[in-house]
Design a protein around this motif. Sequence first.
Motif, PDB file in Angstrom:
ATOM      1  N   UNK A 263       0.851  -1.047  -0.041  1.00  0.00           N
ATOM      2  CA  UNK A 263      -0.045   0.066   0.028  1.00  0.00           C
ATOM      3  C   UNK A 263       0.810   1.357  -0.049  1.00  0.00           C
ATOM      4  N   UNK A 264       0.303   2.416  -0.556  1.00  0.00           N
ATOM      5  CA  UNK A 264       1.018   3.797  -0.525  1.00  0.00           C
ATOM      6  C   UNK A 264       0.364   4.741  -0.573  1.00  0.00           C
ATOM      7  N   UNK A 265      -0.164   5.179   0.446  1.00  0.00           N
ATOM      8  CA  UNK A 265      -0.521   4.481   1.800  1.00  0.00           C
ATOM      9  C   UNK A 265      -1.857   4.185   1.943  1.00  0.00           C
ATOM     10  N   UNK A 266      -2.308   3.583   3.231  1.00  0.00           N
ATOM     11  CA  UNK A 266      -3.783   3.677   3.390  1.00  0.00           C
ATOM     12  C   UNK A 266      -4.122   4.899   4.132  1.00  0.00           C
ATOM     13  N   UNK A 267      -5.551   4.991   4.031  1.00  0.00           N
ATOM     14  CA  UNK A 267      -6.028   6.235   4.680  1.00  0.00           C
ATOM     15  C   UNK A 267      -7.315   5.850   5.657  1.00  0.00           C
ATOM     16  N   UNK A 268      -7.144   6.456   6.978  1.00  0.00           N
ATOM     17  CA  UNK A 268      -8.260   6.005   7.795  1.00  0.00           C
ATOM     18  C   UNK A 268      -9.046   7.369   8.110  1.00  0.00           C
ATOM     19  N   UNK A 269     -10.317   7.191   8.528  1.00  0.00           N
ATOM     20  CA  UNK A 269     -11.063   8.338   9.127  1.00  0.00           C
ATOM     21  C   UNK A 269     -11.873   7.816  10.377  1.00  0.00           C
ATOM     22  N   UNK A 270     -12.069   8.934  11.286  1.00  0.00           N
ATOM     23  CA  UNK A 270     -12.523   8.577  12.582  1.00  0.00           C
ATOM     24  C   UNK A 270     -14.179   8.347  12.274  1.00  0.00           C
ATOM     25  N   UNK A 271     -14.684   7.519  12.918  1.00  0.00           N
ATOM     26  CA  UNK A 271     -16.197   7.217  12.794  1.00  0.00           C
ATOM     27  C   UNK A 271     -16.953   8.114  13.561  1.00  0.00           C
TER      28      UNK A 271
ATOM     29  N   UNK B  20     -11.522  14.090  17.060  1.00  0.00           N
ATOM     30  CA  UNK B  20     -10.315  14.270  17.748  1.00  0.00           C
ATOM     31  C   UNK B  20      -9.774  15.799  17.257  1.00  0.00           C
ATOM     32  N   UNK B  21      -9.620  16.754  18.123  1.00  0.00           N
ATOM     33  CA  UNK B  21      -8.974  17.941  17.783  1.00  0.00           C
ATOM     34  C   UNK B  21      -9.736  18.791  16.807  1.00  0.00           C
ATOM     35  N   UNK B  22     -11.095  18.609  16.820  1.00  0.00           N
ATOM     36  CA  UNK B  22     -11.859  19.294  15.800  1.00  0.00           C
ATOM     37  C   UNK B  22     -11.476  19.109  14.515  1.00  0.00           C
ATOM     38  N   UNK B  23     -10.657  17.955  14.239  1.00  0.00           N
ATOM     39  CA  UNK B  23     -10.299  17.663  12.649  1.00  0.00           C
ATOM     40  C   UNK B  23     -11.095  16.576  12.243  1.00  0.00           C
TER      41      UNK B  23
ATOM     42  N   UNK C 100     -10.712  15.654   9.242  1.00  0.00           N
ATOM     43  CA  UNK C 100      -9.776  14.674   8.339  1.00  0.00           C
ATOM     44  C   UNK C 100      -8.853  13.817   9.006  1.00  0.00           C
ATOM     45  N   UNK C 101      -8.892  13.982  10.340  1.00  0.00           N
ATOM     46  CA  UNK C 101      -8.370  13.026  11.295  1.00  0.00           C
ATOM     47  C   UNK C 101      -8.400  11.474  11.078  1.00  0.00           C
TER      48      UNK C 101
END
Length: 303
Positions: free
Chosen positions: A192-200, A205-208, A210-211
Amino acid sequence: MVVPGSFHALTNSAVRVKIVDVGANPIDGDPPYATLLQGGNADIVGFEPNAEALAELNEKKGPSEIYLPHAVGDGRRHTLYLCAGSGMSSLLKPNPEVLKLFHGFPVWGHVVKTEEIDTVRLDDVPEAVGFDMLKIDIQGGELMVFQNATKRLSEALIVHTEVEFLPLYTDQPLFGDVEAFLRSQGFLFHRFFPTVSRIIQPMMVGDDIFAGMSQVVWGDAIFVRDITKLSLLSPPQLLAMAALLHDCYRSYDLVLHVLVEYDRQTGDEIAPTYMTNLTAPPGGPPAPKEQGNQIPYGNWRTG
């Protein structure tokens, strides 16, 4: 131009590669093949149906780049779903049941309007003949392209594709579907180059918005021609594969493995030259990182 740390610089082998980029809109910064293009060692055939993005590509292109206005698919007419977030526009309809799990996606994936567009099969585009690498990111339509590009894929060495692990679009093929098809065409998954996660939701977290946290949603997956059958490749193909793996992905161990086969076929000694120059500071490139762990510089050797 010889780029420091490039495959050309380390091996003194002027190999030239052809790359097809489907969905060439430069919204994510420089493409992985930027070093090869900068060094004058790559010919690019890009596809970008978005008129504004196409104009930007043509304005900045060099002499070894051509960009075509086609939407690539199965050669049929399709509905294009234009979304509030332009990066989510797709030939597939956004899936609200999945999008609502994550911050921002219900807004970005809102369909503003639809258009009917014609698509072309990669197998039918003369400019795409003989490419070494296919890079593709078209929001869920990648498998359709692969299924209609089997002739072109039979000549290819590397496929760099966006893949999803959740169906952000209705009836969207996921990583397993893409992997199975490309494996049937003689490719192996490399990394992978890379993988991307998102908060459910509802956590934040931190009002972000995109985190990321625990849920992997999508990523770029790199597939290579079956490395257990390198003897089926010609010396020019092996050199092209090595150059792509080095300059695009820093997959140094696989590069060396490919060059060993190249030397076996040709009687040359590029593999030891590559290894020597790779590990001799300050000329060698930085060590690769994987899962956040740095391989200590100078600890590379042949076993």
